[in-house]
Scaffold this motif. Structure first.
Motif, PDB file in Angstrom:
ATOM      1  N   GLU A  87       5.335  43.291  64.514  1.00 25.25           N
ATOM      2  CA  GLU A  87       6.750  43.629  64.540  1.00 25.25           C
ATOM      3  C   GLU A  87       7.504  42.733  65.562  1.00 25.25           C
ATOM      4  N   PHE A  88       6.807  42.390  66.847  1.00 23.34           N
ATOM      5  CA  PHE A  88       7.386  41.517  67.683  1.00 23.34           C
ATOM      6  C   PHE A  88       7.643  40.111  66.922  1.00 23.34           C
ATOM      7  N   ILE A  89       6.672  39.599  66.257  1.00 25.60           N
ATOM      8  CA  ILE A  89       6.724  38.420  65.816  1.00 25.60           C
ATOM      9  C   ILE A  89       7.828  38.248  64.739  1.00 25.60           C
ATOM     10  N   MET A  90       8.245  39.378  63.960  1.00 27.74           N
ATOM     11  CA  MET A  90       9.017  39.575  62.969  1.00 27.74           C
ATOM     12  C   MET A  90      10.492  39.712  63.678  1.00 27.74           C
ATOM     13  N   ILE A  91      10.753  40.173  64.693  1.00 28.89           N
ATOM     14  CA  ILE A  91      12.010  40.450  65.414  1.00 28.89           C
ATOM     15  C   ILE A  91      12.356  39.138  65.949  1.00 28.89           C
ATOM     16  N   LEU A  92      11.388  38.370  66.686  1.00 33.64           N
ATOM     17  CA  LEU A  92      11.507  37.060  67.374  1.00 33.64           C
ATOM     18  C   LEU A  92      11.822  36.152  66.379  1.00 33.64           C
ATOM     19  N   SER A  93      11.248  35.985  65.386  1.00 33.61           N
ATOM     20  CA  SER A  93      11.491  35.087  64.141  1.00 33.61           C
ATOM     21  C   SER A  93      12.564  35.397  63.560  1.00 33.61           C
ATOM     22  N   SER A  94      13.124  36.610  63.290  1.00 37.11           N
ATOM     23  CA  SER A  94      14.287  36.885  62.902  1.00 37.11           C
ATOM     24  C   SER A  94      15.548  36.239  63.613  1.00 37.11           C
ATOM     25  N   MET A  95      15.355  36.818  64.749  1.00 35.62           N
ATOM     26  CA  MET A  95      16.538  36.262  65.867  1.00 35.62           C
ATOM     27  C   MET A  95      16.666  34.556  65.881  1.00 35.62           C
ATOM     28  N   ALA A  96      15.413  33.939  66.017  1.00 32.67           N
ATOM     29  CA  ALA A  96      15.247  32.706  66.070  1.00 32.67           C
ATOM     30  C   ALA A  96      15.953  32.157  64.831  1.00 32.67           C
ATOM     31  N   SER A  97      15.824  32.896  63.907  1.00 36.30           N
ATOM     32  CA  SER A  97      16.507  32.231  62.493  1.00 36.30           C
ATOM     33  C   SER A  97      18.066  32.376  62.796  1.00 36.30           C
ATOM     34  N   GLU A  98      18.631  33.374  63.215  1.00 33.64           N
ATOM     35  CA  GLU A  98      19.846  33.558  63.544  1.00 33.64           C
ATOM     36  C   GLU A  98      20.576  32.520  64.259  1.00 33.64           C
ATOM     37  N   MET A  99      19.572  32.145  65.550  1.00 39.47           N
ATOM     38  CA  MET A  99      20.068  30.952  66.457  1.00 39.47           C
ATOM     39  C   MET A  99      20.142  29.682  65.631  1.00 39.47           C
ATOM     40  N   ALA A 100      19.196  29.595  64.735  1.00 36.68           N
ATOM     41  CA  ALA A 100      19.448  28.340  64.052  1.00 36.68           C
ATOM     42  C   ALA A 100      20.522  28.222  63.114  1.00 36.68           C
ATOM     43  N   ASP A 101      20.813  29.337  62.329  1.00 34.14           N
ATOM     44  CA  ASP A 101      21.964  29.588  61.402  1.00 34.14           C
ATOM     45  C   ASP A 101      22.949  29.147  62.221  1.00 34.14           C
ATOM     46  N   LYS A 102      23.160  29.700  63.377  1.00 35.52           N
ATOM     47  CA  LYS A 102      24.549  29.707  64.055  1.00 35.52           C
ATOM     48  C   LYS A 102      24.794  28.014  64.281  1.00 35.52           C
ATOM     49  N   GLU A 103      23.624  27.340  64.463  1.00 36.74           N
ATOM     50  CA  GLU A 103      23.775  25.916  64.604  1.00 36.74           C
ATOM     51  C   GLU A 103      23.662  25.100  63.402  1.00 36.74           C
ATOM     52  N   ALA A 104      23.790  25.833  62.238  1.00 38.57           N
ATOM     53  CA  ALA A 104      23.934  25.125  61.040  1.00 38.57           C
ATOM     54  C   ALA A 104      22.666  24.538  60.546  1.00 38.57           C
ATOM     55  N   LYS A 105      21.501  24.810  61.281  1.00 41.30           N
ATOM     56  CA  LYS A 105      20.085  24.145  61.180  1.00 41.30           C
ATOM     57  C   LYS A 105      19.318  24.890  60.112  1.00 41.30           C
ATOM     58  N   LYS A 106      18.484  24.212  59.456  1.00 41.94           N
ATOM     59  CA  LYS A 106      17.671  24.555  58.328  1.00 41.94           C
ATOM     60  C   LYS A 106      15.983  24.906  58.922  1.00 41.94           C
ATOM     61  N   THR A 107      15.841  24.440  60.002  1.00 41.03           N
ATOM     62  CA  THR A 107      14.628  24.463  60.950  1.00 41.03           C
ATOM     63  C   THR A 107      14.811  25.211  62.221  1.00 41.03           C
ATOM     64  N   ILE A 108      14.025  26.227  62.415  1.00 40.23           N
ATOM     65  CA  ILE A 108      13.924  26.799  63.606  1.00 40.23           C
ATOM     66  C   ILE A 108      12.951  25.950  64.703  1.00 40.23           C
ATOM     67  N   ALA A 109      13.855  25.531  65.734  1.00 44.10           N
ATOM     68  CA  ALA A 109      13.280  24.863  66.721  1.00 44.10           C
ATOM     69  C   ALA A 109      12.871  25.673  67.950  1.00 44.10           C
ATOM     70  N   PRO A 110      11.955  24.981  68.766  1.00 40.25           N
ATOM     71  CA  PRO A 110      11.779  25.731  70.058  1.00 40.25           C
ATOM     72  C   PRO A 110      13.006  26.220  70.744  1.00 40.25           C
ATOM     73  N   ASP A 111      13.898  25.650  70.802  1.00 44.20           N
ATOM     74  CA  ASP A 111      14.724  26.010  71.432  1.00 44.20           C
ATOM     75  C   ASP A 111      15.527  27.180  70.994  1.00 44.20           C
ATOM     76  N   HIS A 112      15.225  27.460  69.611  1.00 42.01           N
ATOM     77  CA  HIS A 112      15.869  28.745  69.058  1.00 42.01           C
ATOM     78  C   HIS A 112      15.256  29.711  69.446  1.00 42.01           C
ATOM     79  N   VAL A 113      13.661  29.498  69.447  1.00 34.37           N
ATOM     80  CA  VAL A 113      12.832  30.708  70.055  1.00 34.37           C
ATOM     81  C   VAL A 113      13.143  31.165  71.335  1.00 34.37           C
ATOM     82  N   ILE A 114      13.392  30.195  72.314  1.00 32.90           N
ATOM     83  CA  ILE A 114      13.929  30.515  73.500  1.00 32.90           C
ATOM     84  C   ILE A 114      14.806  31.287  73.725  1.00 32.90           C
ATOM     85  N   LYS A 115      16.106  30.863  72.944  1.00 33.93           N
ATOM     86  CA  LYS A 115      17.267  31.399  73.013  1.00 33.93           C
ATOM     87  C   LYS A 115      17.065  32.990  72.471  1.00 33.93           C
TER      88      LYS A 115
END
Length: 157
Positions: free
Chosen positions: A42-70
C-alpha cells in the motif's frame, strides 16, 4: 484491494528484514508478516502514485528520484529523505564505476567472445595453480594472493 491481489513482496525477504530488526528473543507471526507485506504494498502504491503526479506536473514521462523525494515530502515522510538521498548517492557511484568498467572493455577492442575466452583461460590457470598448491605437501607454506576486491579496485583505477 481487488487489483493488487496479484501483487506481493517476497515473503523470505520481508522475513529477513523483520528478523534483522527484531531482538533475538522475539518472534513474528505469519499474520503479522502478512500485515507488514500488505502495508508495504500500500505504501509503495501511494508513493508511486504521488511520484507519478509529481512527474506529470513537470510534463515528464519518467519518474525520477527527485519526484519520489518530492512525493515523500508531500506525504510528510521527511525523516526518510536523508537516508534515501544517501542511497541515491551510493547508487550513482556504483553506476559510475560500472560504466567506467564497461567503457574499459569497449575500449579494449576485443569482442565479448574474446573477453570470455580470456576469462576462461585465467580461470584455467587459477585452477591449475590451486591444484598444484593443494597437491603439494600440507606443511609447505602457501603464498597468499590478494583478495579479489583488491584486484578489482586496482583494475578500476
Amino acid at each position: 484491494m481487488g487489483e493488487t491481489e496479484d501483487i506481493s513482496l517476497p515473503k523470505a525477504t520481508v522475513q529477513k528484514i523483520i528478523s534483522e530488526v527484531l531482538e533475538n528473543d522475539l518472534t513474528f507471526s505469519k499474520e503479522a508478516r502478512e500485515i507488514i507485506i500488505e502495508s508495504g504494498i500500500e505504501f509503495i502504491m501511494i508513493l508511486s502514485s504521488m511520484a507519478s503526479e509529481m512527474a506529470d506536473k513537470e510534463a515528464k514521462k519518467t519518474i525520477a528520484p527527485d519526484h519520489v523525494i518530492k512525493a515523500l515530502e508531500e506525504l510528510e515522510y521527511h525523516e526518510f529523505i536523508p537516508f534515501l538521498e544517501q542511497i541515491l548517492v551510493e547508487h550513482k557511484e556504483t553506476q559510475r564505476i560500472k560504466e567506467r568498467r564497461d567503457a574499459k572493455f569497449k575500449k579494449s577492442g576485443l569482442s565479448e567472445e574474446e573477453l570470455l575466452r580470456q576469462q576462461e583461460e585465467l580461470f584455467r590457470q587459477s585452477r591449475s595453480r590451486f591444484n598444484q598448491t593443494t597437491s603439494a605437501a600440507d606443511d609447505s607454506p602457501v603464498s597468499e594472493s590478494p583478495p579479489v576486491e583488491e584486484i578489482i579496485k586496482s583494475e578500476e583505477n
